[in-house]
Write an enzyme that holds these catalytic residues in place. Structure first.
Site, short mmCIF file in Angstrom:
data_model
loop_
_atom_site.label_atom_id
_atom_site.label_comp_id
_atom_site.label_asym_id
_atom_site.label_seq_id
_atom_site.Cartn_x
_atom_site.Cartn_y
_atom_site.Cartn_z
N ASP A 148 -10.70 -8.77 8.27
CA ASP A 148 -9.39 -8.30 8.70
C ASP A 148 -9.44 -8.74 10.14
O ASP A 148 -8.46 -7.95 10.96
CB ASP A 148 -9.15 -6.93 8.73
CG ASP A 148 -9.16 -6.59 7.25
OD1 ASP A 148 -9.02 -7.29 6.25
OD2 ASP A 148 -9.36 -5.13 6.90
N CYS A 206 -0.17 -3.89 -19.45
CA CYS A 206 -0.35 -2.72 -18.70
C CYS A 206 0.50 -2.84 -17.58
O CYS A 206 0.60 -3.84 -16.71
CB CYS A 206 -1.65 -2.23 -18.47
SG CYS A 206 -1.91 -0.88 -17.52
N CYS A 209 0.45 0.85 -12.98
CA CYS A 209 0.26 0.77 -11.36
C CYS A 209 1.73 0.67 -10.82
O CYS A 209 1.91 1.17 -9.85
CB CYS A 209 -0.47 -0.08 -10.90
SG CYS A 209 -0.18 -2.00 -11.38
N CYS A 213 4.03 4.18 -8.68
CA CYS A 213 4.23 4.26 -7.40
C CYS A 213 5.09 5.11 -6.87
O CYS A 213 6.50 5.08 -7.30
CB CYS A 213 4.77 2.68 -7.00
SG CYS A 213 5.19 2.64 -5.38
N CYS A 229 6.06 0.71 0.79
CA CYS A 229 4.64 1.21 0.42
C CYS A 229 4.31 2.41 1.42
O CYS A 229 4.45 2.27 2.52
CB CYS A 229 3.69 0.11 0.60
SG CYS A 229 1.98 0.38 0.32
N CYS A 259 -1.88 3.48 -7.17
CA CYS A 259 -1.69 2.30 -7.93
C CYS A 259 -3.27 1.99 -8.32
O CYS A 259 -3.48 1.26 -9.46
CB CYS A 259 -1.08 1.06 -7.43
SG CYS A 259 -1.69 0.53 -5.82
N CYS A 263 -5.21 2.85 -12.50
CA CYS A 263 -5.43 1.54 -13.23
C CYS A 263 -6.73 1.62 -14.11
O CYS A 263 -7.94 2.23 -13.75
CB CYS A 263 -6.11 0.52 -12.11
SG CYS A 263 -6.69 -1.04 -12.76
#
Length: 361
Positions: A148, A206, A209, A213, A229, A259, A263
């Site tokens: 990052d 599926c 997710c 949210c 988000c 999310c 899963c």
């Protein structure tokens, strides 16, 4: 060990095959859970990035706009780059299947990745160690490690390196490790053999997710409007959180794992042995009022070396004020909010007043 005098950057493919295998062995010794190698052709990913940016889905993350070509074309970031070594490091220290949204609303929820020590320094140091080890075993090799710390399409590179596939929630998914892991990269000029990407997206029909949210941030499968988000709202956004989104945030005060939690593939998420990822200062089990009452000195002390420091004390109080506004009213919560009404930061006062209005009308 491959002797230095037997391997150079101009050597035969067979010797590079042996070096690639050795690199993965060294990576495992350093604690990485998986390594993959890819070339630098990212196919359609640069176009998808430009379309995402054109719709302003990045919000205030202006760094996504800068160095766009370098993000999409590794050789423009580091000239001479031919391969990228992509590394996976699992971080899960508490169960992946616990449903955060069913916790006590008076508790603060911090995203799992941020509960322990900040991963950036730990992972970058290990990648640098790996790069140095490779460099001592080959002539003409050049390496740069990133976590990052540069414009890198890490998920696209990891997908092509065979570490998994990009799921409908835009996270990198692994059949054997779910998605609770960090990614890091080493750029190199060595023509190492590449790993094969998975040819199948295992999300199928599926949409768990997408449906879970809290703020409906997914425009469609594989496309996230970051402006909605909760991770963006509590970490990246530096100003006021849009009022229409505040009630949906619940008691999430730094990031959001919803999310990922729902899963099905995270049933296979691997627990990490890294002691540094162990939750610190009780952040996995803290009352909102206690966190809201931290002084700036306490915030700085208890978030030293942690990713939470990124939001700053003002952002921390802003986030908790919203969570207190969403909690069940109590005399203690009302008192805590009233105590912050005269805070010197307008951002804190605004969100504290909003929280009080939720309880007092």
């Amino acid at each position: 060990m491959i002797p230095t005098d037997q391997v150079t950057s101009q050597d035969s493919p067979t010797k590079f095959d042996a070096l690639a295998a050795q690199i993965k062995s060294w990576g495992a010794e350093l604690g990485f859970n998986q390594l993959g190698i890819t070339d630098i052709d990212l196919a359609e990913h640069p176009q998808h990035l430009q379309e995402w940016l054109a719709k302003n889905f990045h919000g205030e993350m202006d760094y996504m706009l800068r160095h766009g070509d370098k993000r999409a074309h590794p050789a423009e970031l580091i000239p001479g780059t031919l391969r990228v070594i992509s590394a996976r490091l699992d971080y899960l220290r508490i169960p992946a299947t616990s449903l955060d949204r069913e916790q006590d609303p008076a508790q603060g929820i911090v995203s799992r990745y941020a509960l322990g020590r900040d991963y950036h320094k730990l992972m970058r140091k290990r990648l640098a160690t790996l790069a140095n080890r490779i460099q001592t075993n080959i002539e003409g090799g050049e390496f740069r490690a990133f976590v990052d710390s540069a414009p890198v399409l890490e998920r696209a590179l990891a997908e092509k390196a065979g570490l998994g596939w990009i799921g409908k929630n835009t996270m990198l998914m692994s059949r054997h490790a779910g998605s609770f892991f960090f990614l890091g990269e080493i750029y190199t000029n060595l023509p190492l053999p590449v790993d094969h990407p998975q040819n199948t997206n295992h999300c199928g029909t599926c949409r768990a997710c997408l449906d879970v949210c809290p703020t409906n941030a997914f425009v469609e499968p594989y496309k996230l409007d970051a402006r909605k988000c909760i991770s963006y709202l509590t970490i990246e956004l530096k100003g006021s959180i849009p009022e229409e989104l505040r009630p949906m945030m619940g008691n999430r005060i730094f990031g959001c794992d919803e999310c990922q939690t729902v899963c099905p593939w995270n049933r296979f998420a691997q627990f990490s042995d890294e002691a540094d990822f162990q939750p610190r200062h009780g952040l996995d089990d803290s009352q909102l009022i206690d966190l809201f009452n931290w002084t700036e000195e306490e915030f700085l002390q208890r978030t030293e070396g942690a990713a939470i420091r990124r939001t700053g004390w003002i952002g921390w109080l802003r986030n908790i004020a919203v969570a207190l506004g969403n909690a069940h009213a109590s005399p203690e919560i009302l008192a805590a909010l009233r105590n912050r009404l005269d805070h010197p930061a307008p951002l804190v006062r605004e969100h504290t007043r909003w929280a009080l209005d939720q309880h007092l009308g």
